[in-house]
Design a protein around this motif. Structure first.
Motif, PDB file in Angstrom:
ATOM      1  N   TYR A   1     -42.746  -7.750  42.321  1.00 57.09           N
ATOM      2  CA  TYR A   1     -41.473  -8.238  41.783  1.00 57.09           C
ATOM      3  C   TYR A   1     -41.087  -9.593  42.366  1.00 57.09           C
ATOM      4  CZ  TYR A   1     -40.470  -3.647  39.726  1.00 57.09           C
ATOM      5  OH  TYR A   1     -40.511  -2.494  38.978  1.00 57.09           O
ATOM      6  N   GLY A   2     -41.956 -10.190  43.140  1.00 60.53           N
ATOM      7  CA  GLY A   2     -41.630 -11.482  43.745  1.00 60.53           C
ATOM      8  C   GLY A   2     -40.702 -11.369  44.936  1.00 60.53           C
ATOM      9  N   ILE A   3     -40.576 -10.158  45.472  1.00 62.75           N
ATOM     10  CA  ILE A   3     -39.684  -9.950  46.623  1.00 62.75           C
ATOM     11  C   ILE A   3     -40.406 -10.374  47.902  1.00 62.75           C
ATOM     12  CG2 ILE A   3     -38.425  -8.222  47.971  1.00 62.75           C
ATOM     13  CD1 ILE A   3     -38.197  -6.596  45.308  1.00 62.75           C
ATOM     14  N   VAL A   4     -39.790 -11.286  48.635  1.00 67.73           N
ATOM     15  CA  VAL A   4     -40.445 -11.805  49.834  1.00 67.73           C
ATOM     16  C   VAL A   4     -39.822 -11.248  51.118  1.00 67.73           C
ATOM     17  CG1 VAL A   4     -41.164 -13.937  48.709  1.00 67.73           C
ATOM     18  CG2 VAL A   4     -38.930 -13.844  49.846  1.00 67.73           C
ATOM     19  N   GLU A   5     -38.630 -10.677  51.011  1.00 62.87           N
ATOM     20  CA  GLU A   5     -37.954 -10.148  52.204  1.00 62.87           C
ATOM     21  C   GLU A   5     -36.962  -9.085  51.769  1.00 62.87           C
ATOM     22  OE1 GLU A   5     -37.554  -9.848  56.135  1.00 62.87           O
ATOM     23  OE2 GLU A   5     -38.281 -11.859  55.613  1.00 62.87           O
ATOM     24  N   VAL A   6     -36.834  -8.038  52.575  1.00 61.62           N
ATOM     25  CA  VAL A   6     -35.821  -7.006  52.322  1.00 61.62           C
ATOM     26  C   VAL A   6     -34.902  -6.952  53.537  1.00 61.62           C
ATOM     27  CG1 VAL A   6     -35.361  -4.569  51.890  1.00 61.62           C
ATOM     28  CG2 VAL A   6     -37.357  -5.669  50.844  1.00 61.62           C
ATOM     29  N   LEU A   7     -33.621  -7.257  53.341  1.00 63.63           N
ATOM     30  CA  LEU A   7     -32.644  -7.246  54.419  1.00 63.63           C
ATOM     31  C   LEU A   7     -31.745  -6.027  54.277  1.00 63.63           C
ATOM     32  CD1 LEU A   7     -31.607 -11.022  54.366  1.00 63.63           C
ATOM     33  CD2 LEU A   7     -33.210  -9.891  55.930  1.00 63.63           C
ATOM     34  N   ASP A   8     -31.497  -5.376  55.396  1.00 60.05           N
ATOM     35  CA  ASP A   8     -30.620  -4.205  55.430  1.00 60.05           C
ATOM     36  C   ASP A   8     -29.195  -4.675  55.732  1.00 60.05           C
ATOM     37  OD1 ASP A   8     -29.229  -1.895  55.935  1.00 60.05           O
ATOM     38  OD2 ASP A   8     -30.776  -1.000  57.217  1.00 60.05           O
ATOM     39  N   LYS A   9     -28.309  -4.556  54.751  1.00 66.88           N
ATOM     40  CA  LYS A   9     -26.938  -5.033  54.929  1.00 66.88           C
ATOM     41  C   LYS A   9     -26.212  -4.333  56.074  1.00 66.88           C
ATOM     42  CE  LYS A   9     -25.640  -6.250  50.153  1.00 66.88           C
ATOM     43  NZ  LYS A   9     -24.902  -5.725  48.967  1.00 66.88           N
ATOM     44  N   THR A  10     -26.620  -3.098  56.361  1.00 64.23           N
ATOM     45  CA  THR A  10     -25.872  -2.341  57.369  1.00 64.23           C
ATOM     46  C   THR A  10     -26.095  -2.873  58.784  1.00 64.23           C
ATOM     47  OG1 THR A  10     -27.634  -0.708  57.701  1.00 64.23           O
ATOM     48  CG2 THR A  10     -26.020  -0.246  55.969  1.00 64.23           C
ATOM     49  N   VAL A  11     -27.142  -3.672  58.973  1.00 67.05           N
ATOM     50  CA  VAL A  11     -27.417  -4.223  60.310  1.00 67.05           C
ATOM     51  C   VAL A  11     -27.622  -5.738  60.259  1.00 67.05           C
ATOM     52  CG1 VAL A  11     -28.381  -2.086  61.235  1.00 67.05           C
ATOM     53  CG2 VAL A  11     -29.880  -3.685  60.047  1.00 67.05           C
ATOM     54  N   LEU A  12     -27.211  -6.352  59.175  1.00 67.60           N
ATOM     55  CA  LEU A  12     -27.437  -7.789  58.998  1.00 67.60           C
ATOM     56  C   LEU A  12     -26.616  -8.577  60.017  1.00 67.60           C
ATOM     57  CD1 LEU A  12     -28.946  -9.793  57.147  1.00 67.60           C
ATOM     58  CD2 LEU A  12     -26.902  -9.864  55.713  1.00 67.60           C
ATOM     59  N   ALA A  13     -27.305  -9.297  60.903  1.00 62.16           N
ATOM     60  CA  ALA A  13     -26.620 -10.044  61.961  1.00 62.16           C
ATOM     61  C   ALA A  13     -26.087 -11.356  61.404  1.00 62.16           C
ATOM     62  CB  ALA A  13     -27.589 -10.311  63.108  1.00 62.16           C
ATOM     63  N   PRO A  14     -24.990 -11.864  61.977  1.00 64.19           N
ATOM     64  CA  PRO A  14     -24.457 -13.156  61.537  1.00 64.19           C
ATOM     65  C   PRO A  14     -25.519 -14.251  61.647  1.00 64.19           C
ATOM     66  CG  PRO A  14     -22.915 -12.056  63.021  1.00 64.19           C
ATOM     67  CD  PRO A  14     -24.175 -11.246  63.033  1.00 64.19           C
ATOM     68  N   GLY A  15     -25.649 -15.044  60.596  1.00 62.06           N
ATOM     69  CA  GLY A  15     -26.609 -16.131  60.593  1.00 62.06           C
ATOM     70  C   GLY A  15     -28.002 -15.737  60.142  1.00 62.06           C
ATOM     71  N   ARG A  16     -28.267 -14.449  60.106  1.00 62.21           N
ATOM     72  CA  ARG A  16     -29.612 -13.985  59.747  1.00 62.21           C
ATOM     73  C   ARG A  16     -29.963 -14.351  58.301  1.00 62.21           C
ATOM     74  NH1 ARG A  16     -34.727 -12.378  60.009  1.00 62.21           N
ATOM     75  NH2 ARG A  16     -35.245 -10.344  59.159  1.00 62.21           N
ATOM     76  N   LEU A  17     -28.995 -14.226  57.415  1.00 62.37           N
ATOM     77  CA  LEU A  17     -29.250 -14.542  56.009  1.00 62.37           C
ATOM     78  C   LEU A  17     -29.659 -16.010  55.868  1.00 62.37           C
ATOM     79  CD1 LEU A  17     -29.190 -13.375  53.133  1.00 62.37           C
ATOM     80  CD2 LEU A  17     -26.807 -14.089  52.973  1.00 62.37           C
ATOM     81  N   THR A  18     -28.951 -16.889  56.544  1.00 57.60           N
ATOM     82  CA  THR A  18     -29.273 -18.311  56.478  1.00 57.60           C
ATOM     83  C   THR A  18     -30.683 -18.576  57.013  1.00 57.60           C
ATOM     84  OG1 THR A  18     -26.954 -18.926  56.717  1.00 57.60           O
ATOM     85  CG2 THR A  18     -28.585 -20.610  57.245  1.00 57.60           C
ATOM     86  N   ARG A  19     -31.000 -17.924  58.128  1.00 57.74           N
ATOM     87  CA  ARG A  19     -32.324 -18.152  58.723  1.00 57.74           C
ATOM     88  C   ARG A  19     -33.441 -17.666  57.799  1.00 57.74           C
ATOM     89  NH1 ARG A  19     -29.405 -16.536  63.282  1.00 57.74           N
ATOM     90  NH2 ARG A  19     -30.195 -14.406  63.226  1.00 57.74           N
ATOM     91  N   VAL A  20     -33.222 -16.550  57.140  1.00 57.83           N
ATOM     92  CA  VAL A  20     -34.245 -16.029  56.227  1.00 57.83           C
ATOM     93  C   VAL A  20     -34.407 -16.961  55.029  1.00 57.83           C
ATOM     94  CG1 VAL A  20     -34.755 -14.159  54.598  1.00 57.83           C
ATOM     95  CG2 VAL A  20     -34.012 -13.622  56.910  1.00 57.83           C
ATOM     96  N   VAL A  21     -33.291 -17.409  54.482  1.00 60.91           N
ATOM     97  CA  VAL A  21     -33.362 -18.309  53.320  1.00 60.91           C
ATOM     98  C   VAL A  21     -34.059 -19.616  53.721  1.00 60.91           C
ATOM     99  CG1 VAL A  21     -32.025 -19.650  51.660  1.00 60.91           C
ATOM    100  CG2 VAL A  21     -31.345 -17.303  52.213  1.00 60.91           C
ATOM    101  N   GLU A  22     -33.717 -20.133  54.887  1.00 55.43           N
ATOM    102  CA  GLU A  22     -34.371 -21.354  55.361  1.00 55.43           C
ATOM    103  C   GLU A  22     -35.873 -21.157  55.467  1.00 55.43           C
ATOM    104  OE1 GLU A  22     -30.857 -23.441  58.074  1.00 55.43           O
ATOM    105  OE2 GLU A  22     -32.304 -22.071  59.012  1.00 55.43           O
ATOM    106  N   ALA A  23     -36.278 -20.029  56.013  1.00 52.48           N
ATOM    107  CA  ALA A  23     -37.708 -19.760  56.182  1.00 52.48           C
ATOM    108  C   ALA A  23     -38.431 -19.665  54.833  1.00 52.48           C
ATOM    109  CB  ALA A  23     -37.898 -18.472  56.966  1.00 52.48           C
ATOM    110  N   VAL A  24     -37.700 -19.228  53.826  1.00 52.98           N
ATOM    111  CA  VAL A  24     -38.325 -19.029  52.513  1.00 52.98           C
ATOM    112  C   VAL A  24     -38.391 -20.327  51.710  1.00 52.98           C
ATOM    113  CG1 VAL A  24     -37.968 -17.922  50.257  1.00 52.98           C
ATOM    114  CG2 VAL A  24     -37.734 -16.587  52.350  1.00 52.98           C
ATOM    115  N   VAL A  25     -37.337 -21.137  51.788  1.00 53.35           N
ATOM    116  CA  VAL A  25     -37.258 -22.281  50.861  1.00 53.35           C
ATOM    117  C   VAL A  25     -37.526 -23.642  51.512  1.00 53.35           C
ATOM    118  CG1 VAL A  25     -35.597 -21.024  49.434  1.00 53.35           C
ATOM    119  CG2 VAL A  25     -34.771 -22.710  51.089  1.00 53.35           C
ATOM    120  N   LEU A  26     -37.460 -23.736  52.825  1.00 55.87           N
ATOM    121  CA  LEU A  26     -37.625 -25.062  53.456  1.00 55.87           C
ATOM    122  C   LEU A  26     -39.046 -25.270  53.962  1.00 55.87           C
ATOM    123  CD1 LEU A  26     -34.233 -25.405  55.400  1.00 55.87           C
ATOM    124  CD2 LEU A  26     -34.828 -26.260  53.119  1.00 55.87           C
TER     125      LEU A  26
END
Lengths: 120, 239
Positions: free
Chosen positions: A95-120
């Motif tokens: 399905y083109g899924i490159v990462e699965v993040l668990d919202k229940t334990v998502l640390a502040p800033g983690r979303l940004t770091r994952v997106v950066e790793a994927v697109v930059l």
């Protein structure tokens, strides 16, 4: 500036993710699968953040739609979900899924770091 | 209406499972918003908005959990019915939940009525049922909407309604909640952030404690409504 599309039916959670990501990216938000497809037709995002388990969203319809087009199938999809265990038996790569993040334990800033790793 | 007859609205174990799932989503939101507040990268107005969102989503979750507790632990004898003025109940529910609606860009109001007869009901249960209706309407709508509380009268019955003007998935959700109970299965597949049918199941159970039934209908006008039918009181109102 790279464009990130957030697809999640929870308005305030979507806004929160948008506030975080908009410091580094152009962020677009949609609630439904169809609206997301319409947006993608206008602006090709560099990545999609998706909550797949939403009542009115039809997220897997969106994922199938993306995979049915050569260009759209290249868009990396980051899943941010409250129920990652439900994807255990899903062939996420197909399905083109490159990462699965668990919202229940998502640390502040983690979303940004994952997106950066994927697109930059 | 009659389609509900014979259903027990699920057992407690099943609904406890749904409650745990249902409360996870607002907790995730509260956690995320609280983390934003801690990060201290927000303007004063953003902080105020987020603090308000945390309070409103907490209030909504508490409405669900207290209704659940009532439904799970109550016995019919604990909630005697009485002749009741309906408008103060509608006003209270409207007043309590309107801030949540406004924060989401929706409107919630109570239709103006004159000379409303008394109904036979339990005030606490009726308030919880209507609150469940109003909270559910918010969950099953994906665009700006107007929700209105109102009553309609038949011969000996008052139908107390929560009407949604505009596109809503509410009647479908209601039918799903009946199906979930009838087939003893949960609705997590495809369930949204606030959109399990638990609130409607709880409302159905609370209605049974009053000997009433709830239902959903789509009107020709395009409005959809959730309703509870209550017997009219034979007492003369002194107001």
């Amino acid at each position: 500036m790279k464009t990130i599309l957030i697809v999640d039916c929870n308005n305030w959670l979507r806004e929160s993710y948008s506030r975080e990501l908009s410091r580094r990216f152009r962020v677009m938000c949609e609630t439904t699968s169809q609206a997301a497809i319409d947006t993608i037709d206008q602006v090709m995002p560099s990545a999609i953040i998706l909550e797949p388990f939403s009542g009115v969203l039809n997220s897997f319809g969106l994922l199938h739609e993306l995979q049915s087009h050569v260009d759209l199938s290249e868009i990396p999809v980051i899943i941010a979900t409250s129920a990652p265990q439900r994807l255990r038996d899903v062939a996420i790569e197909s399905y083109g899924i490159v990462e699965v993040l668990d919202k229940t334990v998502l640390a502040p800033g983690r979303l940004t770091r994952v997106v950066e790793a994927v697109v930059l | 209406m009659g389609e509900l007859a014979g259903f027990s609205y699920g057992d407690t174990e099943h609904q406890t499972f749904l409650l745990a799932h249902e409360l996870a989503s607002p907790l995730i939101l509260i956690r995320q918003l609280a983390a934003e507040l801690e990060a201290d990268e927000l303007t004063a107005s953003q902080r105020a908005v987020i603090a308000r969102q945390i309070r409103l989503v907490s209030d909504k979750s508490l409405r669900l959990s207290t209704s659940f507790t009532t439904a799970a632990s109550a016995q019919q004898t604990l909630f005697p019915t009485e002749a009741l003025q309906i408008l103060p109940v509608l006003d209270q529910v409207t007043r309590d939940i309107r801030p949540l609606y406004q924060a989401h860009g929706h409107s919630l109001s109570r239709r103006r009525h004159q000379a409303v007869p008394q109904v036979v009901a339990n005030r606490e249960l009726l308030s919880k049922i209507l609150s469940s209706f109003v909270d559910s309407a918010l969950a099953y709508n994906d665009s700006s909407m107007n929700v209105e509380l109102f009553t309609q009268y038949k011969k000996s019955t008052a139908s107390v309604r929560v009407g949604v003007k505009g596109h809503t998935h509410l009647p479908v959700a209601f039918k799903q909640s009946i199906a979930d109970v009838a087939e003893y299965r949960h609705s997590l597949v495809g369930a949204g952030v606030f959109s399990s049918n638990l609130a409607l199941m709880i409302a159905g159970r609370l209605a049974l404690y009053m000997g009433s039934e709830i239902g959903a209908v789509r009107h020709r006008s395009g409005m959809s409504s959730l309703y509870i039918d209550l017997p009219l009181s034979q007492q003369m109102s002194l107001l």
